[in-house]
Design an enzyme around this catalytic site. Structure first.
Site, PDB file in Angstrom:
ATOM      1  N   GLU A  72       0.836  -1.037   0.047  1.00 31.25           N
ATOM      2  CA  GLU A  72      -0.345   0.271   0.283  1.00 31.25           C
ATOM      3  C   GLU A  72       0.617   1.234  -0.083  1.00 31.25           C
ATOM      4  O   GLU A  72       0.105   2.318  -0.593  1.00 31.25           O
ATOM      5  CB  GLU A  72      -1.047   0.179   1.462  1.00 31.25           C
ATOM      6  CG  GLU A  72      -2.175  -1.248   1.277  1.00 31.25           C
ATOM      7  CD  GLU A  72      -1.678  -2.705   1.513  1.00 31.25           C
ATOM      8  OE1 GLU A  72      -0.583  -2.347   1.624  1.00 31.25           O
ATOM      9  OE2 GLU A  72      -2.558  -3.062   1.827  1.00 31.25           O
ATOM     10  N   PHE A 134     -11.304  -7.912  14.088  1.00 32.51           N
ATOM     11  CA  PHE A 134     -10.549  -8.453  12.791  1.00 32.51           C
ATOM     12  C   PHE A 134      -9.810  -7.091  12.188  1.00 32.51           C
ATOM     13  O   PHE A 134     -11.476  -6.550  11.213  1.00 32.51           O
ATOM     14  CB  PHE A 134     -10.360  -9.473  12.251  1.00 32.51           C
ATOM     15  CG  PHE A 134      -9.560 -10.213  11.315  1.00 32.51           C
ATOM     16  CD1 PHE A 134      -8.244 -10.318  12.181  1.00 32.51           C
ATOM     17  CD2 PHE A 134      -9.704 -10.221  10.155  1.00 32.51           C
ATOM     18  CE1 PHE A 134      -7.708 -10.643  10.973  1.00 32.51           C
ATOM     19  CE2 PHE A 134      -8.826 -10.572   9.034  1.00 32.51           C
ATOM     20  CZ  PHE A 134      -7.703 -10.391   9.664  1.00 32.51           C
TER      21      PHE A 134
END
Ligand SMILES: Cc1ncc(C[n+]2csc(CCOP(=O)(O)OP(=O)(O)O)c2C)c(N)n1
Length: 603
Positions: A72, A134
């Protein structure tokens, strides 16, 4: 920021009408894709994951090109490179949690360099926010201090408005990054899509037109000044104001310094361009600021790398400080004449005001100042020591790349010695041909930013000039380049060390080289950059012989279908000069180790 006005929803609304009738039912994710299309987005750099998956599905049917990056951070820097090369808003996207936190560095980088960037992140479902679900990270909280603005969207009906605002905020006033975090359930829910026909942000009205009285005062100071300097920063490029700068420079006859973020704003060949100021600036540029009686700052911010020790910076100078961001004015150095406005408007109006002074018979006499400046320019030109016999000089490699590839090419640097040499030894004749990480100083910037620049300017040769340290941080984007046909050229200036840190160890730490040896060429090649290039499907070349520098560059120039990586094995003791030590006064500039210009020794 006229170059970016295509993102104004009012400007794109007409196109939109033919695409979608207002109020069409769709999912939030479809609405997000439609919004990006309506904002004029042509390319997005990103990586999918659970929370952002709903968005990736309609993206398959969109005209928007999505480039799947390998990290990213690479996606963020690619969006920045694209934005810097084209003047458009760069867009990157990531999933929640680690995907989003991987964007933190490029977002901070874009913030420091005022780059228009929109980052879209998926967030866990709204009911799970705050539960340590999560892959949950509070990316809005994390990026609050490094974004111009950010949003958390949990209501799908807000998506078009938020995206329209995000592009408007990113690209207007002082540009910067905007993050839009969208919860997964907002993307999955049904909504209707209507692109707003106007932006309503009562708290956000950037001033573009400068105050006439202040501009006239600045013009009067310029006329009265005996030793003026135009201090030009990245804001002039952001405002796409190179033409206006040129006109003012020619009218006033004043010397100009172009900061690391403004290289190319005025051609290096212009006789009034003294070069880069600051820690590794030219003697003429640094000293002109020190001795000036007037500094006209245009889109610059008196950064510590330019001022050196602030309380001894430019002691005789009155300051005109023009900036689109009022928060910059008098932040580091108190301005005598503050001007808030877009650099293009400021330059145009200052031109008229100086012209009016000339018409009234008042003109500055800079003859004596130019005699002094010429002595500095001729006495202390940029230069470098020769490499030891048989070894390759890094400065020579970089200057030959600039000369052979030419001033129409785009040069993107990493961070370190090679960055400073790329700024010093490539002749920049055109705006938007030099892209680097100036404010944050982000190692790993070059390869992904070059990739983004090449996507934006596919017909231009784009060079990443990288260090062997920087290259090892983000070279995985070469895979992205190969797969997506983005044929950049990478010159690894391989001194087998974290060169800039090593330079400081040489000068300040008694040559104790603690943890700066990278083992990339001396004795071992870990990794072997030619093999690495080959593994990615790039062409890998190596140059270790000074006689082969030109031929190797020529060979790279002939390869335009795949990325090329050249491992330039250079001598490791080369240093960046001139230098003002961190925290020292600019009066203490050294042109080589323990060598100051003559006037300083006489003082
Ligand atoms: C992400 C990051 N980590 C650490 C630094 C500190 N730093 C600045 S320059 C530099 C060395 C860069 O080495 P290299 O890429 O080989 O370039 P060179 O200076 O040798 O040209 C380091 C470690 C940084 N700027 N960015």
């Amino acid at each position: 920021m006229s170059g970016q006005r295509t993102t104004d929803p009012a400007a794109t609304g007409a196109t939109l009408g033919s695409m979608t009738s207002p109020g069409t039912a769709m999912t939030g994710a479809q609405s997000l894709v439609r919004s990006l299309e309506s904002a004029g987005v042509e390319v997005v750099f990103g990586i999918p994951g659970g929370a952002i998956l709903p968005l990736y599905d309609p993206l398959m049917d969109s005209s928007i090109r999505h480039i799947l990056v390998r990290h990213e951070q690479g996606g963020g820097h690619a969006a920045t490179g694209y934005a810097q090369a084209t003047g458009r808003v760069g867009v990157c996207m990531a999933t929640s949690g680690p995907g989003a936190t991987n964007l933190v560095t490029p977002i901070a980088d874009a913030y420091m360099d005022s780059v228009p960037l929109v980052a879209i992140t998926g967030q866990v479902a709204s009911k799970a926010i705050g539960t340590d679900a999560f892959q949950e990270a509070d990316i809005v909280g994390i990026t609050l201090p490094i974004t111009k603005h950010n949003y958390l969207v949990t209501d799908p009906s807000q998506i078009p408005r938020v995206i329209a605002e995000a592009f408007h905020i990113a690209s207007t006033g002082r540009p910067g990054p905007v993050l839009v975090d969208v919860s997964k359930d907002a993307m999955q829910a049904m909504t209707t899509f209507t692109w707003p026909d106007k932006i309503d942000l009562p708290g956000y009205r950037p001033v573009a037109r400068p105050h006439g009285k202040q501009v006239r005062e600045a013009a009067r100071l310029l006329i009265d000044s005996k030793r003026p300097v135009l201090y030009v920063g990245g804001g002039v490029l952001k405002a796409r104001a190179s033409e206006e700068l040129r006109r003012l420079v020619d009218l006033t006859g004043a010397p100009v310094v172009t900061t690391l973020m403004a290289r190319g704003a005025l051609p290096d060949s212009h006789p009034q361009n003294l070069g880069m100021p600051g820690m590794h600036g030219t003697v003429a540029a640094v000293t002109a600021l020190q001795k000036a009686d007037l500094i006209v700052s245009l889109g610059a911010r008196f950064d510590d790398r330019v001022t050196g020790r602030l309380d001894s910076f430019a002691p005789y100078a009155k300051i005109v400080h023009a900036d689109i961001d009022p928060a910059e004015i008098s932040k580091n150095r108190v301005a005598d004449v503050p001007i808030v406005g877009d650099a293009r408007d400021v330059l145009s109006e200052l031109f008229l005001a100086v012209q009016a002074e000339h018409t009234a018979g008042r003109k500055a006499d800079l003859a004596a100042w130019w005699v002094t400046l010429t002595e500095w320019l001729e006495g202390y030109p940029l230069g470098h020591a020769q490499a030891p016999e048989g070894e390759v000089s890094p400065q020579h490699v970089i200057s030959r790349i600039g000369a052979i590839s030419g001033p129409e090419s785009i040069y993107v640097a990493g961070v370190g010695q090679h960055q400073m040499w790329a700024s010093q030894f490539i002749q920049y004749e055109n705006p938007y041909t030099w892209i680097n990480s100036g404010g944050l100083g982000t190692m790993g910037f070059a390869v992904p930013a070059a990739m983004g620049a090449k996507v934006g300017k596919p017909d231009t040769a784009v060079w990443a000039i990288d260090g062997d340290g920087c290259f090892q941080m983000t070279n995985q984007e070469l895979a992205t380049c190969v797969i997506n046909n983005i044929p950049i050229k990478v010159a690894v200036i391989n001194n087998s060390s974290l060169g800039m840190v090593r330079q400081w160890q040489t000068l300040l730490y008694n040559e104790r080289y603690s943890n700066t040896d990278l083992h990339t060429s001396v004795g071992r090649r870990i990794p072997d950059f030619v093999k690495l290039a080959d593994a990615y499907g790039c062409v890998g070349l190596r140059c270790e012989n000074p006689d082969e520098v030109d031929a190797t560059i020529q060979k790279a120039m002939e390869i335009n279908d795949v990325p090329v990586v050249i491992d330039f094995v250079v001598h490791r003791d080369a240093m960046v000069w001139p230098m003002v030590a961190a925290g020292a006064s600019n009066d203490k500039i050294q042109v080589a180790r323990d060598v100051s210009p003559k006037w300083d020794r006489e003082d």
